[in-house]
Design a protein around this motif. Sequence first.
Motif, PDB file in Angstrom:
ATOM      1  N   TRP A 237      43.725  38.940   7.761  1.00 48.94           N
ATOM      2  CA  TRP A 237      43.490  38.395   8.874  1.00 48.94           C
ATOM      3  C   TRP A 237      42.542  38.077   9.683  1.00 48.94           C
ATOM      4  O   TRP A 237      41.488  37.896  10.191  1.00 48.94           O
ATOM      5  CB  TRP A 237      44.061  37.105   8.241  1.00 48.94           C
ATOM      6  CG  TRP A 237      45.590  37.408   9.193  1.00 48.94           C
ATOM      7  CD1 TRP A 237      45.877  37.570   9.076  1.00 48.94           C
ATOM      8  CD2 TRP A 237      45.412  36.675  10.118  1.00 48.94           C
ATOM      9  NE1 TRP A 237      47.271  38.011  10.154  1.00 48.94           N
ATOM     10  CE2 TRP A 237      46.794  37.614  10.921  1.00 48.94           C
ATOM     11  CE3 TRP A 237      45.187  36.029  11.936  1.00 48.94           C
ATOM     12  CZ2 TRP A 237      47.614  37.493  12.641  1.00 48.94           C
ATOM     13  CZ3 TRP A 237      45.419  36.449  13.195  1.00 48.94           C
ATOM     14  CH2 TRP A 237      46.709  37.018  13.207  1.00 48.94           C
ATOM     15  N   TRP A 238      43.327  38.636  10.602  1.00 49.05           N
ATOM     16  CA  TRP A 238      43.046  38.634  12.019  1.00 49.05           C
ATOM     17  C   TRP A 238      41.854  40.502  12.036  1.00 49.05           C
ATOM     18  O   TRP A 238      40.755  39.654  13.563  1.00 49.05           O
ATOM     19  CB  TRP A 238      44.208  40.187  12.699  1.00 49.05           C
ATOM     20  CG  TRP A 238      44.395  41.245  11.833  1.00 49.05           C
ATOM     21  CD1 TRP A 238      46.029  40.992  10.903  1.00 49.05           C
ATOM     22  CD2 TRP A 238      44.631  42.383  11.770  1.00 49.05           C
ATOM     23  NE1 TRP A 238      46.138  42.180   9.855  1.00 49.05           N
ATOM     24  CE2 TRP A 238      45.281  43.151  10.400  1.00 49.05           C
ATOM     25  CE3 TRP A 238      43.664  42.807  12.352  1.00 49.05           C
ATOM     26  CZ2 TRP A 238      45.115  44.637  10.174  1.00 49.05           C
ATOM     27  CZ3 TRP A 238      43.411  44.614  11.663  1.00 49.05           C
ATOM     28  CH2 TRP A 238      44.620  45.288  10.675  1.00 49.05           C
TER      29      TRP A 238
ATOM     30  N   LEU B  49      39.211  45.768  16.513  1.00 48.33           N
ATOM     31  CA  LEU B  49      39.767  44.540  17.396  1.00 48.33           C
ATOM     32  C   LEU B  49      39.746  45.141  19.034  1.00 48.33           C
ATOM     33  O   LEU B  49      38.900  43.740  19.774  1.00 48.33           O
ATOM     34  CB  LEU B  49      41.262  44.106  16.903  1.00 48.33           C
ATOM     35  CG  LEU B  49      41.539  44.623  16.243  1.00 48.33           C
ATOM     36  CD1 LEU B  49      43.269  44.033  15.608  1.00 48.33           C
ATOM     37  CD2 LEU B  49      40.419  43.181  14.495  1.00 48.33           C
ATOM     38  N   ALA B  50      39.980  46.090  19.117  1.00 51.16           N
ATOM     39  CA  ALA B  50      39.876  46.563  21.281  1.00 51.16           C
ATOM     40  C   ALA B  50      37.922  46.262  21.220  1.00 51.16           C
ATOM     41  O   ALA B  50      37.575  45.741  22.099  1.00 51.16           O
ATOM     42  CB  ALA B  50      40.766  47.413  21.298  1.00 51.16           C
ATOM     43  N   ALA B  51      37.189  47.167  20.334  1.00 44.33           N
ATOM     44  CA  ALA B  51      36.300  47.189  21.035  1.00 44.33           C
ATOM     45  C   ALA B  51      35.327  45.802  20.899  1.00 44.33           C
ATOM     46  O   ALA B  51      34.864  45.482  21.665  1.00 44.33           O
ATOM     47  CB  ALA B  51      35.153  48.071  19.538  1.00 44.33           C
ATOM     48  N   LEU B  52      35.658  45.400  20.187  1.00 51.19           N
ATOM     49  CA  LEU B  52      34.888  43.921  19.876  1.00 51.19           C
ATOM     50  C   LEU B  52      35.213  42.917  20.994  1.00 51.19           C
ATOM     51  O   LEU B  52      34.929  42.067  21.196  1.00 51.19           O
ATOM     52  CB  LEU B  52      35.276  42.911  18.659  1.00 51.19           C
ATOM     53  CG  LEU B  52      34.962  44.009  17.954  1.00 51.19           C
ATOM     54  CD1 LEU B  52      34.857  43.294  16.050  1.00 51.19           C
ATOM     55  CD2 LEU B  52      32.725  43.624  17.502  1.00 51.19           C
ATOM     56  N   ALA B  53      36.052  43.154  22.224  1.00 48.30           N
ATOM     57  CA  ALA B  53      36.432  42.724  23.597  1.00 48.30           C
ATOM     58  C   ALA B  53      35.742  43.756  24.646  1.00 48.30           C
ATOM     59  O   ALA B  53      35.504  43.341  25.748  1.00 48.30           O
ATOM     60  CB  ALA B  53      38.078  42.177  23.679  1.00 48.30           C
TER      61      ALA B  53
ATOM     62  N   LYS C 146      34.689  35.920  12.935  1.00 47.96           N
ATOM     63  CA  LYS C 146      33.858  34.604  13.021  1.00 47.96           C
ATOM     64  C   LYS C 146      33.766  34.354  14.331  1.00 47.96           C
ATOM     65  O   LYS C 146      33.043  32.783  14.549  1.00 47.96           O
ATOM     66  CB  LYS C 146      35.278  33.297  12.719  1.00 47.96           C
ATOM     67  CG  LYS C 146      35.671  33.937  10.829  1.00 47.96           C
ATOM     68  CD  LYS C 146      37.200  33.391  10.656  1.00 47.96           C
ATOM     69  CE  LYS C 146      37.391  33.372   9.537  1.00 47.96           C
ATOM     70  NZ  LYS C 146      38.748  33.047   9.626  1.00 47.96           N
ATOM     71  N   PHE C 147      34.269  34.881  15.416  1.00 47.33           N
ATOM     72  CA  PHE C 147      33.761  34.658  16.780  1.00 47.33           C
ATOM     73  C   PHE C 147      33.338  35.968  17.473  1.00 47.33           C
ATOM     74  O   PHE C 147      33.832  36.681  17.884  1.00 47.33           O
ATOM     75  CB  PHE C 147      35.575  34.716  17.383  1.00 47.33           C
ATOM     76  CG  PHE C 147      36.500  33.520  16.646  1.00 47.33           C
ATOM     77  CD1 PHE C 147      36.428  32.285  17.004  1.00 47.33           C
ATOM     78  CD2 PHE C 147      37.297  33.838  15.867  1.00 47.33           C
ATOM     79  CE1 PHE C 147      37.261  31.638  16.150  1.00 47.33           C
ATOM     80  CE2 PHE C 147      38.716  33.091  14.994  1.00 47.33           C
ATOM     81  CZ  PHE C 147      38.096  32.002  15.774  1.00 47.33           C
ATOM     82  N   GLY C 148      32.389  35.333  17.587  1.00 43.68           N
ATOM     83  CA  GLY C 148      30.708  35.778  18.177  1.00 43.68           C
ATOM     84  C   GLY C 148      30.770  37.876  18.019  1.00 43.68           C
ATOM     85  O   GLY C 148      31.635  38.746  18.211  1.00 43.68           O
ATOM     86  N   THR C 149      30.945  37.465  16.244  1.00 46.89           N
ATOM     87  CA  THR C 149      30.866  39.258  15.637  1.00 46.89           C
ATOM     88  C   THR C 149      29.510  39.953  15.848  1.00 46.89           C
ATOM     89  O   THR C 149      28.501  39.157  16.384  1.00 46.89           O
ATOM     90  CB  THR C 149      30.512  38.927  14.045  1.00 46.89           C
ATOM     91  OG1 THR C 149      30.700  40.156  13.264  1.00 46.89           O
ATOM     92  CG2 THR C 149      29.569  38.288  13.476  1.00 46.89           C
ATOM     93  N   VAL C 150      29.316  40.723  16.394  1.00 48.44           N
ATOM     94  CA  VAL C 150      28.426  41.730  17.125  1.00 48.44           C
ATOM     95  C   VAL C 150      28.239  43.148  15.808  1.00 48.44           C
ATOM     96  O   VAL C 150      29.882  43.664  15.827  1.00 48.44           O
ATOM     97  CB  VAL C 150      28.354  41.892  18.383  1.00 48.44           C
ATOM     98  CG1 VAL C 150      29.018  41.026  19.182  1.00 48.44           C
ATOM     99  CG2 VAL C 150      29.865  43.120  18.913  1.00 48.44           C
TER     100      VAL C 150
ATOM    101  N   ASP D 134      39.064  37.821  11.047  1.00 42.53           N
ATOM    102  CA  ASP D 134      38.448  36.665  12.875  1.00 42.53           C
ATOM    103  C   ASP D 134      37.896  37.091  13.289  1.00 42.53           C
ATOM    104  O   ASP D 134      36.941  36.528  13.519  1.00 42.53           O
ATOM    105  CB  ASP D 134      40.238  36.772  13.447  1.00 42.53           C
ATOM    106  CG  ASP D 134      41.098  35.189  13.356  1.00 42.53           C
ATOM    107  OD1 ASP D 134      40.326  34.851  12.764  1.00 42.53           O
ATOM    108  OD2 ASP D 134      42.028  34.843  13.787  1.00 42.53           O
ATOM    109  N   THR D 135      37.618  39.017  13.067  1.00 42.22           N
ATOM    110  CA  THR D 135      36.590  39.472  14.629  1.00 42.22           C
ATOM    111  C   THR D 135      34.924  38.925  14.187  1.00 42.22           C
ATOM    112  O   THR D 135      34.153  38.921  15.041  1.00 42.22           O
ATOM    113  CB  THR D 135      35.989  40.530  14.947  1.00 42.22           C
ATOM    114  OG1 THR D 135      36.962  41.542  13.988  1.00 42.22           O
ATOM    115  CG2 THR D 135      37.750  41.134  15.502  1.00 42.22           C
TER     116      THR D 135
END
Lengths: 483, 483
Positions: A435-436, A214-218, A442-446, A439-440
């Motif tokens: 779900w969380w 979760l953190a890495a994807l931001a 769904k929103f700008g997955t990489v 979610d990652t």
Amino acid sequence: MKRTKIIDVLTRTEVGTELVVKGWVRAFRSNRFIQLNDGSTINSLQAVIDFENFDEAVLKKITTGAAVGLTGVLIESQGSGQSVELQVKEVEIIGEANPDDVQKTVMQPKKHSLEFLREQAHLRFRTNVFGAVFRIRHGVSYAIHKFFNDKGFFYIHAPIITGSDAEGAGEMFHVTNLDMEKLPKNEAGTVDYSEDFFGKPVNLTVSGQLEAELAALALGQVYTFGPTFRAENSNTSRHLAEFWMIEPEVAFNDLNDNMDLAEEMLKYICKYIVDNFADDLAFLNEREKAEQQTKPVNERNELTLLERLDFVINNDFKRITYTEAIDVLMNSNHYKKKKFKYEVNWGTDLQSEHERYLVEKEFKRPVIITDYPAAFKAFYMRRNDNSELGKETVAAMDILFPGIGEMVGGSQREERLDVLKEKCAAFGIHEADLWWYLDTRKFGTVPHSGFGLGFERMVMFVTGMTNIRDVIPFPRTPGNAEF
Amino acid sequence: MKRTKIIDVLTRTEVGTELVVKGWVRAFRSNRFIQLNDGSTINSLQAVIDFENFDEAVLKKITTGAAVGLTGVLIESQGSGQSVELQVKEVEIIGEANPDDVQKTVMQPKKHSLEFLREQAHLRFRTNVFGAVFRIRHGVSYAIHKFFNDKGFFYIHAPIITGSDAEGAGEMFHVTNLDMEKLPKNEAGTVDYSEDFFGKPVNLTVSGQLEAELAALALGQVYTFGPTFRAENSNTSRHLAEFWMIEPEVAFNDLNDNMDLAEEMLKYICKYIVDNFADDLAFLNEREKAEQQTKPVNERNELTLLERLDFVINNDFKRITYTEAIDVLMNSNHYKKKKFKYEVNWGTDLQSEHERYLVEKEFKRPVIITDYPAAFKAFYMRRNDNSELGKETVAAMDILFPGIGEMVGGSQREERLDVLKEKCAAFGIHEADLWWYLDTRKFGTVPHSGFGLGFERMVMFVTGMTNIRDVIPFPRTPGNAEF
């Protein structure tokens, strides 16, 4: 006068300086030579007392284990074994140690079994072996933080208490605030967790990876370094119920980047310890050599501890796919002579004997095995695009070390929402519980990758200790939560 | 081409360089200006697209929250607000983000309540505020490790699961591997813990101090940095059920040395963040200023975030004894006008209102209060030699910070075995439960001191965040263990 640490006395103090040292007596010979250690280094300072100038009552209290303060002048050493020594002018007895009691402890200067040392985990810090191990443990930890910080990673504290049970990495410990003698029940007669602290059942984490993602994807590049737990009843020299893990996670990294990062990190740690803990390492190297002499020749290590560290620093790890590994094993004389206990064929997980053969006999170096069959790897690992039907593989990688086995396990993560949902279904994971995580995607997955390093296994490798209970201050194992 | 991190693009890349950046779109204006962020810095890179050269289908996918890769040339910026920008040649859509769904998340670029951001803790990393907070959280952590490492301390991992319940620091979480629906019972009808994983009841640690003392009394200078737990049902902006603590412990240090160490550490951390996280701090400083404007004048901070950090770095902390503090309070106009809600007299613990008065009104700086009455401090704190009969004090110290309250609590430890045993008896602690702790007072006991720093409170102070749930990635509070 402020005390001077013994490491500073031995490495950066001029002969002729008057100073105060404080520490614990390791030995007192001939009413004249005190070996004083303060934990700052494995090396004790030799202090020389002119016994005729001191009260006998004071001299009697200078015993192994006692704490003393010594004021004196640093002089060039008369004897061999050290370059400087302290000529003592004043002795302060800070804390006595009854010799009869000391004799029953690990402080008594003689060879103790590691089992006995474990029973006195509160005192084993005062021995040479465990002083060295725990100074180096600090060094490994600091090297890891420095490695990642210098590369621009951010340290993330993943939660320890977690309601998430998705990883399926093993049995978990329950955490509760309920009165165990009077558990509240609901109408169905089962435990009413709505009355528990978090309002639901929670466990101790088995991995911080999902949260790290979760953190890495931001934030791009992150790592965790925290305690993880397994409630597995395995009493082996390689398992703990409570151990520390490092889990880096990097956005936009593929499996190759992931292997490069892990290999660089492992080499960095080894080099950092070689560069910064030479005295402790030299001691542990000699210790291991002596211990090896007691073993049958064919069971001895081919390389010494120092040689093994140098070898890792200076040689590329061997990288092969699982499929190639199976081929190597099946073509080996070992296999043909039926020396493997467990079967070898594509689709069966590698056993410890197979891993050891590859690392210790075939390649004689750390080996990275990649692209394992999906069937025995976790749901979040990325399905390989080139998978053959029926022989589906995932972008996983395990790094195997001689004498240790799996040091690192990692993968590229499944970033495709549709594939991830398929995997959840196949693994019996409810999407609502994750779900969380979904979610990652769904929103700008990489594409992204990460791995887990077992901290204690790394400390084992760099210290040469062969039981994991000897590289953590207070080991937690089945039946054992003392101290 | 390997991607370049945006922090490197903005700080060390020459104009004219062709490069690839990858990240998440923060905004896309006028079909022309992309604000791209990859988490490496709070600053987004402005990328300029000549929309006539790109497919409309591609342009449509460049939406807030989407992940894209951009290839282009770095040029001097035409607009204001940034010195360079990327002239885009190629766009790769890596991961889309449905704008209707994004609108329901914290990624939507508008002001969200901190409560809403907490509900989406998995996505709040992608906002400016939380990007800044968690980069700085990393910085605080690294500063702490560096501070202690550079001073020759060794990092000790205290156990998380512990059978020791001696500290009396508050309610503890139970850890068990028993089947909660079918608890085994012994003959007396109570839970049979001999069948549990550790063979006895165990809890989550509330402090690693006692174990740190064991290590310090051999290695000299150590610190812990680990998670600690309180099962207290307090839903405040300053409490978490799971939080991280740093607990240094130093042999031969007295209370003054202890205060010096703590003050030096706190200043070091503040300076490290000011020196290394200027952009994140500047953002948080402006954020706080804007927020302050919405408050009544008399509730606003006297100093900005940056001013508070500078103030701590450049000013000595005020050190007074508890007895002096009581005098100051009783002589204050505030007291005379009966403005304190709770009573003030020698022997009663200070309340938050008293601490705030001393820190924020009287001394206007961090305050260290020492030598508290023994009655409301822990058993292990050293009894002062100069204690008056009936007014016994201990060598304790609390460091109070403006806006935070207690940042650090510490003490010199009771090293005298006989006094420690008296204290155990007085506190109802069974010596048999602490045999290992008492052992260190038998074998070369020495004066020693240490303290605990609440990590999250420190992160609050350096970020200006006022709710502790906003400085830890996934807060654990009563009823809340999501993610």
